[in-house]
Scaffold this motif. Structure first.
Motif, short mmCIF file in Angstrom:
data_model
loop_
_atom_site.label_atom_id
_atom_site.label_comp_id
_atom_site.label_asym_id
_atom_site.label_seq_id
_atom_site.Cartn_x
_atom_site.Cartn_y
_atom_site.Cartn_z
N UNK A 73 0.87 -1.17 0.00
CA UNK A 73 0.00 0.00 0.00
C UNK A 73 0.91 1.22 0.00
N UNK A 74 0.86 2.03 -1.04
CA UNK A 74 1.80 3.16 -1.14
C UNK A 74 1.81 4.06 0.09
N UNK A 75 3.04 4.38 0.52
CA UNK A 75 3.22 5.34 1.59
C UNK A 75 3.18 4.79 3.01
N UNK A 76 2.94 3.49 3.17
CA UNK A 76 2.87 2.93 4.53
C UNK A 76 4.16 2.19 4.85
N UNK A 77 4.86 2.65 5.90
CA UNK A 77 6.11 2.02 6.34
C UNK A 77 6.10 1.89 7.86
N UNK A 78 6.99 1.05 8.36
CA UNK A 78 7.12 0.89 9.80
C UNK A 78 8.46 0.31 10.16
N UNK A 79 8.82 0.48 11.42
CA UNK A 79 10.09 0.01 11.94
C UNK A 79 9.87 -0.60 13.31
N UNK A 80 10.59 -1.67 13.59
CA UNK A 80 10.55 -2.21 14.95
C UNK A 80 11.95 -2.54 15.42
N UNK A 81 12.11 -2.49 16.73
CA UNK A 81 13.30 -2.98 17.40
C UNK A 81 12.87 -4.19 18.21
N UNK A 82 13.56 -5.30 18.04
CA UNK A 82 13.25 -6.56 18.70
C UNK A 82 14.47 -6.99 19.49
N UNK A 83 14.25 -7.37 20.75
CA UNK A 83 15.39 -7.72 21.59
C UNK A 83 14.98 -8.68 22.69
N UNK A 84 15.95 -9.48 23.12
CA UNK A 84 15.75 -10.36 24.26
C UNK A 84 16.08 -9.57 25.51
N UNK A 85 15.09 -9.42 26.39
CA UNK A 85 15.27 -8.68 27.63
C UNK A 85 15.80 -9.66 28.69
N UNK A 86 17.07 -9.53 29.02
CA UNK A 86 17.71 -10.46 29.96
C UNK A 86 17.12 -10.37 31.36
N UNK A 87 16.58 -9.22 31.73
CA UNK A 87 15.97 -9.08 33.06
C UNK A 87 14.67 -9.86 33.18
N UNK A 88 13.80 -9.72 32.17
CA UNK A 88 12.49 -10.37 32.22
C UNK A 88 12.49 -11.75 31.58
N UNK A 89 13.59 -12.11 30.91
CA UNK A 89 13.75 -13.40 30.23
C UNK A 89 12.69 -13.59 29.14
N UNK A 90 12.40 -12.51 28.41
CA UNK A 90 11.46 -12.61 27.30
C UNK A 90 11.86 -11.66 26.18
N UNK A 91 11.29 -11.93 25.01
CA UNK A 91 11.50 -11.08 23.86
C UNK A 91 10.54 -9.91 23.91
N UNK A 92 10.98 -8.77 23.37
CA UNK A 92 10.13 -7.59 23.25
C UNK A 92 10.26 -7.01 21.86
N UNK A 93 9.18 -6.42 21.39
CA UNK A 93 9.20 -5.68 20.14
C UNK A 93 8.56 -4.33 20.39
N UNK A 94 9.22 -3.28 19.93
CA UNK A 94 8.67 -1.93 19.93
C UNK A 94 8.49 -1.55 18.46
N UNK A 95 7.23 -1.40 18.03
CA UNK A 95 6.89 -1.10 16.65
C UNK A 95 6.31 0.30 16.57
N UNK A 96 6.70 1.04 15.55
CA UNK A 96 6.06 2.32 15.24
C UNK A 96 6.03 2.47 13.73
N UNK A 97 4.89 2.95 13.22
CA UNK A 97 4.80 3.16 11.78
C UNK A 97 4.60 4.63 11.47
N UNK A 98 4.60 4.94 10.18
CA UNK A 98 4.56 6.34 9.77
C UNK A 98 3.17 6.98 9.91
N UNK A 99 2.19 6.22 10.40
CA UNK A 99 0.89 6.81 10.70
C UNK A 99 0.74 7.03 12.21
#
Length: 168
Positions: A73-99
């Motif tokens: 779909x023209x003009x729609x983009x997004x970015x995420x950072x994904x990481x293993x959180x050693x404190x909580x022992x789980x994966x996390x994703x922070x997503x934000x898109x251009x809307x």
């Protein structure tokens, strides 16, 4: 004696340099669980039409997977950072898109699936809901990403269902 001391110092320096160069805080088995998603992908909808393209790279000395999504779909983009959180022992994703859309997902790998979800929230009708995104590492090298919205009393709605195929 001087030669022996010089050799000992050089040996100690070499061992220290090797130890420093192999010290990788994010090179644990947990930190590699989402590596099946790393790559340059073409993504299709269940009907075979192009959904978009996605590029996932490891960064910060293997501590983060950075996603860069471009929708068909023209003009729609997004970015995420994904990481293993050693404190909580789980994966996390922070997503934000251009809307301005934002998601914060948390979870773990179970078998061949990475399953992350948001905390519960309340919609305008007062119903609790959450988003769950599951990435499935398929035996043929593809990855399926299924995004479900689960609303109390309403059931499950599919927000996105994409099949990732590596670009040549």
């Amino acid at each position: 004696m001087r030669t022996f001391l010089s050799i000992a110092i050089m040996l100690l320096f070499s061992i220290t340099m090797v130890a420093q160069s192999t010290n990788c805080a994010c090179c644990t088995e947990n930190h590699t669980e989402f590596d099946f998603w790393v790559g340059s992908w073409e993504v299709t909808n269940p009907n075979g039409t192009k959904a978009g393209e996605n590029n996932i790279q490891k960064a910060q000395n293997n501590c983060v997977l950075i996603e860069n999504w471009t929708s068909a779909t023209p003009g729609h983009t997004g970015t995420s950072n994904n990481f293993f959180n050693s404190k909580t022992k789980q994966w996390e994703q922070i997503w934000i898109d251009n809307s301005g859309g934002i998601l914060h997902l948390k979870g773990n790998k179970v078998g061949n699936q990475m399953i992350l979800q948001t905390d519960k929230d309340t919609n305008a009708e007062g119903q609790e809901f959450l988003h769950r995104v599951t990435w499935t590492d398929n035996k043929d090298g593809t990855v399926r990403q299924l995004w479900e919205t689960i609303t109390t009393g309403e059931g499950v709605t599919i927000a996105f269902d994409g099949l990732y195929r590596k670009k040549d």
